[in-house]
Enzyme design. Structure first.
Site, PDB file in Angstrom:
ATOM      1  N   HIS A  62       0.836  -1.208   0.000  1.00  0.00           N
ATOM      2  CA  HIS A  62       0.000   0.000   0.000  1.00  0.00           C
ATOM      3  C   HIS A  62       0.861   1.244   0.000  1.00  0.00           C
ATOM      4  O   HIS A  62       1.916   1.285   0.649  1.00  0.00           O
ATOM      5  CB  HIS A  62      -1.020  -0.011   1.135  1.00  0.00           C
ATOM      6  CG  HIS A  62      -0.482   0.085   2.535  1.00  0.00           C
ATOM      7  ND1 HIS A  62      -0.295   1.300   3.160  1.00  0.00           N
ATOM      8  CD2 HIS A  62      -0.137  -0.849   3.443  1.00  0.00           C
ATOM      9  CE1 HIS A  62       0.140   1.090   4.411  1.00  0.00           C
ATOM     10  NE2 HIS A  62       0.252  -0.212   4.596  1.00  0.00           N
ATOM     11  N   ASP A 164       5.775   2.206   6.926  1.00  0.00           N
ATOM     12  CA  ASP A 164       4.501   1.506   6.718  1.00  0.00           C
ATOM     13  C   ASP A 164       3.701   2.303   5.703  1.00  0.00           C
ATOM     14  O   ASP A 164       3.079   3.293   6.075  1.00  0.00           O
ATOM     15  CB  ASP A 164       3.769   1.388   8.058  1.00  0.00           C
ATOM     16  CG  ASP A 164       2.369   0.825   7.927  1.00  0.00           C
ATOM     17  OD1 ASP A 164       2.014   0.329   6.856  1.00  0.00           O
ATOM     18  OD2 ASP A 164       1.615   0.908   8.922  1.00  0.00           O
ATOM     19  N   GLU A 194      -5.208   1.640   2.445  1.00  0.00           N
ATOM     20  CA  GLU A 194      -5.054   0.473   3.327  1.00  0.00           C
ATOM     21  C   GLU A 194      -5.319   0.844   4.779  1.00  0.00           C
ATOM     22  O   GLU A 194      -5.976   0.115   5.518  1.00  0.00           O
ATOM     23  CB  GLU A 194      -3.636  -0.106   3.206  1.00  0.00           C
ATOM     24  CG  GLU A 194      -3.439  -1.446   3.917  1.00  0.00           C
ATOM     25  CD  GLU A 194      -2.954  -1.330   5.356  1.00  0.00           C
ATOM     26  OE1 GLU A 194      -2.867  -2.373   6.036  1.00  0.00           O
ATOM     27  OE2 GLU A 194      -2.671  -0.214   5.832  1.00  0.00           O
ATOM     28  N   GLU A 195      -4.795   2.005   5.154  1.00  0.00           N
ATOM     29  CA  GLU A 195      -4.795   2.359   6.582  1.00  0.00           C
ATOM     30  C   GLU A 195      -6.191   2.602   7.140  1.00  0.00           C
ATOM     31  O   GLU A 195      -6.383   2.612   8.348  1.00  0.00           O
ATOM     32  CB  GLU A 195      -3.902   3.594   6.824  1.00  0.00           C
ATOM     33  CG  GLU A 195      -2.423   3.371   6.512  1.00  0.00           C
ATOM     34  CD  GLU A 195      -1.724   2.417   7.474  1.00  0.00           C
ATOM     35  OE1 GLU A 195      -2.352   1.935   8.423  1.00  0.00           O
ATOM     36  OE2 GLU A 195      -0.529   2.151   7.244  1.00  0.00           O
ATOM     37  N   ASP A 217       4.197  -5.862   3.574  1.00  0.00           N
ATOM     38  CA  ASP A 217       3.891  -4.790   4.528  1.00  0.00           C
ATOM     39  C   ASP A 217       4.812  -4.948   5.739  1.00  0.00           C
ATOM     40  O   ASP A 217       5.627  -5.868   5.789  1.00  0.00           O
ATOM     41  CB  ASP A 217       2.410  -4.872   4.940  1.00  0.00           C
ATOM     42  CG  ASP A 217       1.845  -3.512   5.374  1.00  0.00           C
ATOM     43  OD1 ASP A 217       2.624  -2.642   5.821  1.00  0.00           O
ATOM     44  OD2 ASP A 217       0.614  -3.331   5.283  1.00  0.00           O
ATOM     45  N   HIS A 303       3.403   3.086  13.169  1.00  0.00           N
ATOM     46  CA  HIS A 303       2.419   4.176  13.248  1.00  0.00           C
ATOM     47  C   HIS A 303       2.892   5.333  14.123  1.00  0.00           C
ATOM     48  O   HIS A 303       2.087   6.174  14.521  1.00  0.00           O
ATOM     49  CB  HIS A 303       1.037   3.677  13.697  1.00  0.00           C
ATOM     50  CG  HIS A 303       0.318   2.952  12.599  1.00  0.00           C
ATOM     51  ND1 HIS A 303      -1.033   2.702  12.619  1.00  0.00           N
ATOM     52  CD2 HIS A 303       0.764   2.441  11.425  1.00  0.00           C
ATOM     53  CE1 HIS A 303      -1.391   2.060  11.519  1.00  0.00           C
ATOM     54  NE2 HIS A 303      -0.304   1.877  10.781  1.00  0.00           N
TER      55      HIS A 303
HETATM   56 CO    CO Z   1      -0.278   0.751   8.897  1.00  0.00          CO
HETATM   57 ZN    ZN Z   2       0.849  -1.114   6.425  1.00  0.00          ZN
END
Ligand code: CO
Ligand code: ZN
Length: 332
Positions: A62, A164, A194-195, A217, A303
């Protein structure tokens, strides 16, 4: 790969606002592939034709990142915001966010909170652009921002925001660069959104209709102080997913990855992730089902604006994917 990784992580692209990052990735992959398309949701889907092309292998990473979105600007010019994806107030305060128009904001915290020993809530935070009124505030309701930090490469680690999953994008670009001719068609999807719920991968996988798929990922690790036990460490090799909170990897795809790693002498780890998931969970239940696995790059501080991966895990992820493409061509 360092300059490629720098370019990818430092490009703006919260979920739903992927135009800039898509253009950067497109420029990298266009010379490497046979065709390029962008689907209705904004996924960038490229294909490298196989010599026979009767089967389709789909690889996915992603390209969106977590961020924030302005919900309200007050008369003094301070902006309130909501989260785009998993954002913790703990990693926000004092941090900087950047908007599509280049505006930087500092995240501040209300001082007159009732219980100051408690973790603040997102609605007790605000974005300060230095504006003095709603009228001169350079951002408005609905504007999205990403966290801002430049890439740092230190010993064998990369530290950056948005590893990420820009590290997955970097790995797939590098895989396309090194890919030798294969029997089957190789599709790569750089997916959106995606998130906020794995949305892009759903439509892109439906469109590709692959015979087998692998998402790339990041995953958490069990190698930091007082963390939850987890048998994944930075620098010990790419992690081959067995299970996460939303999927069980297809055993045949998992085995294909394990065998490819063993064949090439690539270190690997098996991953069981308690909280979190990836595009693979969406891909495997698209259409009538797709045998799907996931290659995870071990990552600390996921994150947060300072995620960390190990460069040897990145290199070994590329080698493993090349091995999988080769092996599937011979045996698939
Ligand atoms: Co993420
Ligand atoms: Zn991710």
């Amino acid at each position: 790969m360092k300059e490629l990784i720098r370019k990818l992580v430092e490009t703006f692209g919260p979920s739903g606002v992927e135009e800039e990052i898509r253009a950067v990735i497109r420029a990298e992959v266009e010379p490497l592939v046979d065709d390029v398309r962008v689907d209705a949701l904004g996924n960038l889907i490229v294909r490298k034709k196989g010599t026979e092309g009767e089967k389709r292998i789909a690889l996915d990473a992603h390209m969106d990142e977590i961020g924030v979105m302005v919900t309200y600007v007050d008369e003094k010019g301070f902006a309130r915001f909501t989260n785009i994806g998993g954002v913790s107030p703990l990693t926000c305060v004092g941090g900087r966010v950047i908007f599509a128009n280049g505006t930087m904001g500092v995240i501040g915290l209300e001082q007159k909170r009732e219980d100051r020993s408690k973790t603040p809530k997102l609605d007790q935070l605000f974005i300060d652009t230095g504006a003095t009124s709603r009228e001169d505030c350079p951002i408005q309701v609905g504007d999205a921002a990403s966290f801002w930090r430049p890439l740092v490469a230190q010993s064998s680690r990369y530290i950056a925001k948005a590893l990420d999953d820009r590290i997955g994008c970097a790995i797939l670009i590098e895989t396309l660069r090194r890919l030798e001719p294969t029997v089957h068609d190789i599709y790569v999807s750089f997916s959106v959104q995606e998130e906020i719920g794995l949305y892009g991968a759903r439509t892109s996988a439906y469109g590709i209709a692959p015979d087998i798929a692998i998402a790339v990922d990041v995953t958490g690790t069990g190698d930091t102080p007082e963390c939850h036990p987890m048998a994944v460490e930075l620098g010990k090799g790419p992690a081959i997913k067995v299970k996460d909170s939303r999927m069980i990897a297809h055993p045949a795809v998992k085995d294909l990855m394990v065998q490819s790693a063993q064949e090439a002498g690539i270190p690997y780890q098996l991953e069981v992730l308690n909280a979190g998931t990836t595009d693979a969970a969406a891909i495997q239940i698209t259409r009538a089902g797709v045998p799907t696995g996931c290659l995870s790059v071990p990552c600390r501080h996921i994150h947060s604006p300072s995620e960390m991966v190990d460069e040897t895990d990145v290199e070994n992820s590329v080698r493993l994917l090349l091995g999988v493409c080769r092996r599937y061509s011979e045996t698939g």
